[in-house]
Design a protein around this motif. Sequence first.
Motif, PDB file in Angstrom:
ATOM      1  N   ALA A   1       0.834  -1.125  -0.165  1.00 17.17           N
ATOM      2  CA  ALA A   1      -0.127   0.092  -0.079  1.00 17.17           C
ATOM      3  C   ALA A   1       0.953   1.074   0.266  1.00 17.17           C
ATOM      4  O   ALA A   1       0.476   2.206  -0.493  1.00 17.17           O
ATOM      5  CB  ALA A   1      -0.956   0.185   1.026  1.00 17.17           C
ATOM      6  N   LEU A   2       1.935   1.187   0.607  1.00 17.68           N
ATOM      7  CA  LEU A   2       2.941   2.526   0.722  1.00 17.68           C
ATOM      8  C   LEU A   2       3.408   2.785  -0.698  1.00 17.68           C
ATOM      9  O   LEU A   2       3.764   3.958  -0.611  1.00 17.68           O
ATOM     10  CB  LEU A   2       4.132   2.134   1.613  1.00 17.68           C
ATOM     11  N   VAL A   3       3.534   1.979  -1.538  1.00 18.13           N
ATOM     12  CA  VAL A   3       3.930   2.172  -2.906  1.00 18.13           C
ATOM     13  C   VAL A   3       3.008   3.364  -3.456  1.00 18.13           C
ATOM     14  O   VAL A   3       3.497   4.346  -4.321  1.00 18.13           O
ATOM     15  CB  VAL A   3       3.799   1.105  -4.008  1.00 18.13           C
ATOM     16  N   LEU A   4       1.869   3.330  -2.963  1.00 18.48           N
ATOM     17  CA  LEU A   4       0.823   4.475  -3.798  1.00 18.48           C
ATOM     18  C   LEU A   4       1.214   5.942  -3.274  1.00 18.48           C
ATOM     19  O   LEU A   4       0.635   6.963  -3.598  1.00 18.48           O
ATOM     20  CB  LEU A   4      -0.526   4.069  -3.412  1.00 18.48           C
ATOM     21  N   VAL A   5       1.926   5.897  -2.159  1.00 22.54           N
ATOM     22  CA  VAL A   5       2.227   7.157  -1.627  1.00 22.54           C
ATOM     23  C   VAL A   5       3.018   8.113  -2.588  1.00 22.54           C
ATOM     24  O   VAL A   5       2.885   9.229  -2.650  1.00 22.54           O
ATOM     25  CB  VAL A   5       3.091   7.262  -0.221  1.00 22.54           C
ATOM     26  N   ALA A   6       3.925   7.558  -3.229  1.00 24.27           N
ATOM     27  CA  ALA A   6       5.042   7.987  -4.338  1.00 24.27           C
ATOM     28  C   ALA A   6       5.153   7.215  -5.223  1.00 24.27           C
ATOM     29  O   ALA A   6       6.500   6.840  -5.411  1.00 24.27           O
ATOM     30  CB  ALA A   6       6.090   8.974  -3.599  1.00 24.27           C
ATOM     31  N   PRO A   7       4.124   6.844  -6.161  1.00 22.12           N
ATOM     32  CA  PRO A   7       4.668   5.698  -7.378  1.00 22.12           C
ATOM     33  C   PRO A   7       5.802   6.046  -8.224  1.00 22.12           C
ATOM     34  O   PRO A   7       6.089   5.379  -8.861  1.00 22.12           O
ATOM     35  CB  PRO A   7       3.211   5.586  -7.707  1.00 22.12           C
ATOM     36  N   LEU A   8       5.963   7.382  -8.202  1.00 15.37           N
ATOM     37  CA  LEU A   8       6.924   7.735  -9.447  1.00 15.37           C
ATOM     38  C   LEU A   8       8.527   8.064  -8.634  1.00 15.37           C
ATOM     39  O   LEU A   8       9.165   8.712  -9.359  1.00 15.37           O
ATOM     40  CB  LEU A   8       6.615   8.976 -10.315  1.00 15.37           C
ATOM     41  N   SER A   9       8.412   7.968  -7.482  1.00 15.77           N
ATOM     42  CA  SER A   9       9.806   8.393  -6.743  1.00 15.77           C
ATOM     43  C   SER A   9      10.475   7.113  -6.725  1.00 15.77           C
ATOM     44  O   SER A   9      10.196   5.988  -5.891  1.00 15.77           O
ATOM     45  CB  SER A   9       9.422   8.842  -5.174  1.00 15.77           C
ATOM     46  N   VAL A  10      11.750   6.968  -7.432  1.00 16.38           N
ATOM     47  CA  VAL A  10      12.697   5.966  -7.326  1.00 16.38           C
ATOM     48  C   VAL A  10      13.151   5.592  -5.744  1.00 16.38           C
ATOM     49  O   VAL A  10      13.079   4.490  -5.383  1.00 16.38           O
ATOM     50  CB  VAL A  10      13.878   5.951  -8.101  1.00 16.38           C
ATOM     51  N   PRO A  11      13.662   6.484  -5.029  1.00 14.70           N
ATOM     52  CA  PRO A  11      14.007   6.086  -3.705  1.00 14.70           C
ATOM     53  C   PRO A  11      12.917   5.777  -2.766  1.00 14.70           C
ATOM     54  O   PRO A  11      13.135   4.724  -2.125  1.00 14.70           O
ATOM     55  CB  PRO A  11      14.443   7.732  -2.973  1.00 14.70           C
ATOM     56  N   TRP A  12      11.857   6.146  -2.775  1.00 16.54           N
ATOM     57  CA  TRP A  12      10.494   5.602  -2.079  1.00 16.54           C
ATOM     58  C   TRP A  12      10.205   4.355  -2.593  1.00 16.54           C
ATOM     59  O   TRP A  12       9.843   3.326  -1.602  1.00 16.54           O
ATOM     60  CB  TRP A  12       9.392   6.435  -2.228  1.00 16.54           C
ATOM     61  N   LEU A  13      10.261   3.854  -4.082  1.00 15.62           N
ATOM     62  CA  LEU A  13       9.986   2.729  -4.413  1.00 15.62           C
ATOM     63  C   LEU A  13      11.071   1.811  -4.027  1.00 15.62           C
ATOM     64  O   LEU A  13      10.854   0.692  -3.684  1.00 15.62           O
ATOM     65  CB  LEU A  13       9.902   2.600  -5.846  1.00 15.62           C
ATOM     66  N   MET A  14      12.377   2.153  -3.752  1.00 19.15           N
ATOM     67  CA  MET A  14      13.421   1.258  -3.326  1.00 19.15           C
ATOM     68  C   MET A  14      13.371   0.957  -1.806  1.00 19.15           C
ATOM     69  O   MET A  14      13.404  -0.109  -1.521  1.00 19.15           O
ATOM     70  CB  MET A  14      14.579   1.935  -3.423  1.00 19.15           C
ATOM     71  N   PHE A  15      12.640   2.003  -1.078  1.00 22.47           N
ATOM     72  CA  PHE A  15      12.424   1.642   0.418  1.00 22.47           C
ATOM     73  C   PHE A  15      11.271   0.616   0.428  1.00 22.47           C
ATOM     74  O   PHE A  15      11.038  -0.314   1.432  1.00 22.47           O
ATOM     75  CB  PHE A  15      11.981   3.001   0.928  1.00 22.47           C
ATOM     76  N   CYS A  16      10.365   0.739  -0.309  1.00 23.97           N
ATOM     77  CA  CYS A  16       9.200  -0.169  -0.317  1.00 23.97           C
ATOM     78  C   CYS A  16       9.678  -1.337  -0.908  1.00 23.97           C
ATOM     79  O   CYS A  16       9.078  -2.525  -0.166  1.00 23.97           O
ATOM     80  CB  CYS A  16       8.089   0.179  -1.448  1.00 23.97           C
ATOM     81  N   ALA A  17      10.441  -1.889  -1.483  1.00 24.95           N
ATOM     82  CA  ALA A  17      11.140  -2.961  -2.051  1.00 24.95           C
ATOM     83  C   ALA A  17      11.755  -3.665  -1.023  1.00 24.95           C
ATOM     84  O   ALA A  17      11.710  -4.805  -0.724  1.00 24.95           O
ATOM     85  CB  ALA A  17      11.937  -2.649  -3.384  1.00 24.95           C
ATOM     86  N   ALA A  18      12.335  -2.709  -0.161  1.00 23.00           N
ATOM     87  CA  ALA A  18      13.256  -3.355   1.044  1.00 23.00           C
ATOM     88  C   ALA A  18      12.264  -3.740   1.854  1.00 23.00           C
ATOM     89  O   ALA A  18      12.348  -5.027   2.744  1.00 23.00           O
ATOM     90  CB  ALA A  18      14.145  -2.228   1.411  1.00 23.00           C
ATOM     91  N   LEU A  19      11.221  -3.072   2.153  1.00 26.40           N
ATOM     92  CA  LEU A  19      10.359  -3.261   3.165  1.00 26.40           C
ATOM     93  C   LEU A  19       9.608  -4.564   2.645  1.00 26.40           C
ATOM     94  O   LEU A  19       9.243  -5.532   3.604  1.00 26.40           O
ATOM     95  CB  LEU A  19       9.323  -2.296   3.325  1.00 26.40           C
ATOM     96  N   LYS A  20       9.362  -4.935   1.397  1.00 31.82           N
ATOM     97  CA  LYS A  20       8.488  -6.031   1.106  1.00 31.82           C
ATOM     98  C   LYS A  20       9.470  -7.235   1.100  1.00 31.82           C
ATOM     99  O   LYS A  20       8.985  -8.458   1.728  1.00 31.82           O
ATOM    100  CB  LYS A  20       8.109  -5.961  -0.437  1.00 31.82           C
ATOM    101  N   GLY A  21      10.828  -6.957   0.903  1.00 31.89           N
ATOM    102  CA  GLY A  21      11.919  -8.208   1.156  1.00 31.89           C
ATOM    103  C   GLY A  21      11.682  -8.656   2.557  1.00 31.89           C
ATOM    104  O   GLY A  21      11.859  -9.877   2.765  1.00 31.89           O
ATOM    105  N   ALA A  22      11.843  -7.628   3.423  1.00 30.10           N
ATOM    106  CA  ALA A  22      11.907  -8.154   4.855  1.00 30.10           C
ATOM    107  C   ALA A  22      10.582  -8.721   5.375  1.00 30.10           C
ATOM    108  O   ALA A  22      10.812  -9.849   5.914  1.00 30.10           O
ATOM    109  CB  ALA A  22      12.078  -6.781   5.757  1.00 30.10           C
ATOM    110  N   THR A  23       9.495  -8.458   4.682  1.00 31.22           N
ATOM    111  CA  THR A  23       8.148  -9.226   5.189  1.00 31.22           C
ATOM    112  C   THR A  23       7.931 -10.606   4.256  1.00 31.22           C
ATOM    113  O   THR A  23       7.513 -11.652   4.940  1.00 31.22           O
ATOM    114  CB  THR A  23       7.126  -8.335   4.664  1.00 31.22           C
ATOM    115  N   MET A  24       8.488 -10.468   3.173  1.00 32.30           N
ATOM    116  CA  MET A  24       8.459 -11.752   2.395  1.00 32.30           C
ATOM    117  C   MET A  24       9.426 -13.085   2.942  1.00 32.30           C
ATOM    118  O   MET A  24       9.126 -14.060   2.530  1.00 32.30           O
ATOM    119  CB  MET A  24       8.971 -11.557   0.973  1.00 32.30           C
ATOM    120  N   SER A  25      10.430 -12.710   3.610  1.00 35.10           N
ATOM    121  CA  SER A  25      11.269 -13.611   4.409  1.00 35.10           C
ATOM    122  C   SER A  25      10.294 -14.509   5.297  1.00 35.10           C
ATOM    123  O   SER A  25      10.883 -15.666   5.666  1.00 35.10           O
ATOM    124  CB  SER A  25      12.452 -13.178   5.147  1.00 35.10           C
ATOM    125  N   THR A  26       9.254 -14.070   5.737  1.00 35.05           N
ATOM    126  CA  THR A  26       8.459 -14.952   6.633  1.00 35.05           C
ATOM    127  C   THR A  26       7.696 -16.088   5.978  1.00 35.05           C
ATOM    128  O   THR A  26       6.924 -16.916   6.811  1.00 35.05           O
ATOM    129  CB  THR A  26       7.226 -14.106   7.446  1.00 35.05           C
TER     130      THR A  26
END
Length: 286
Positions: free
Chosen positions: A261-286
């Motif tokens: 859902a956080l991707v929708l906050v700034a969908p065209l911001s590369v740094p923000w998308l990188m942060f969301c990718a990192a967060l998704k990676g952390a959660t996918m490990s479960t």
Amino acid sequence: MGARIWDAVNDPMMGAIAERTRSKFGRFRPWIAFGCPFLAIFSVLTFTNPFGGSTTAGVIWAAVIYILAGMLYTLVNIPYGALNSLMSRDQHERESINVWRMTMAQLGGLVINACTLPLINAIGGSSNQKAWIIVSCIYGLMATLLFLFCFAKTKERVHAVSDADQRIGFGKTMQVLLKNNNWLLICLIWVIMSLGLGLGMSVGTYYCKYQLGNENLYGFMSVVQTGVMLAFMLPMPFLIKKYGKRNVALVGSALYTVAQALVLVAPLSVPWLMFCAALKGATMST
């Protein structure tokens, strides 16, 4: 869509076939050794079109080859994924084997995501069919050698009772499973997560190319996501042992939803998308 629907039928069929396999090499290992060369060949064929252009014959060729490649992936991956259950009777050992299997798989995915598009562009560009064929040949050869190495170096130590009277038919198995609410809930969760992951993987490159202006960014985001996932997968056996699989999975699923859902906050911001990718990676490990 048709291929995914067929997968829903094909996967349990392959599981039943592998479960009933009896050979001197075991139940699951022979399918890995037998299927991996054909999987490599059909993986390469998915990037070919002997009929040229967007003709009806070309579309039929693509559909048939894609479905067959998916079936061969099932033939190899279902026994491979279940192999750890026959390598040890100890639950903690099986969990450890599975964590390391998934960790190494994600590490391989990290390398592939980081290298594929740069390698394609170096050979001829993403619009060059020959470049995709060459790279798929390289990956197919590497995968075949690694699967054969897995076949040679693993051993099925757990031997199930082979009494024919104790075997349960496929229809009876499905009837029992469909009455298991916990199993149905797990399946629903997995379908939703797979749908989200599949959509992300399918449109990710195009989104980066047409919305962010650089298709190579998808590779970098995948590297970030996979790298964080690898880091968080290492302590998973300890967290599971302390809090239980259910609790860890619930927390991870909830946080993954938040990350999406956080991707929708700034969908065209590369740094923000990188942060969301990192967060998704952390959660996918479960």
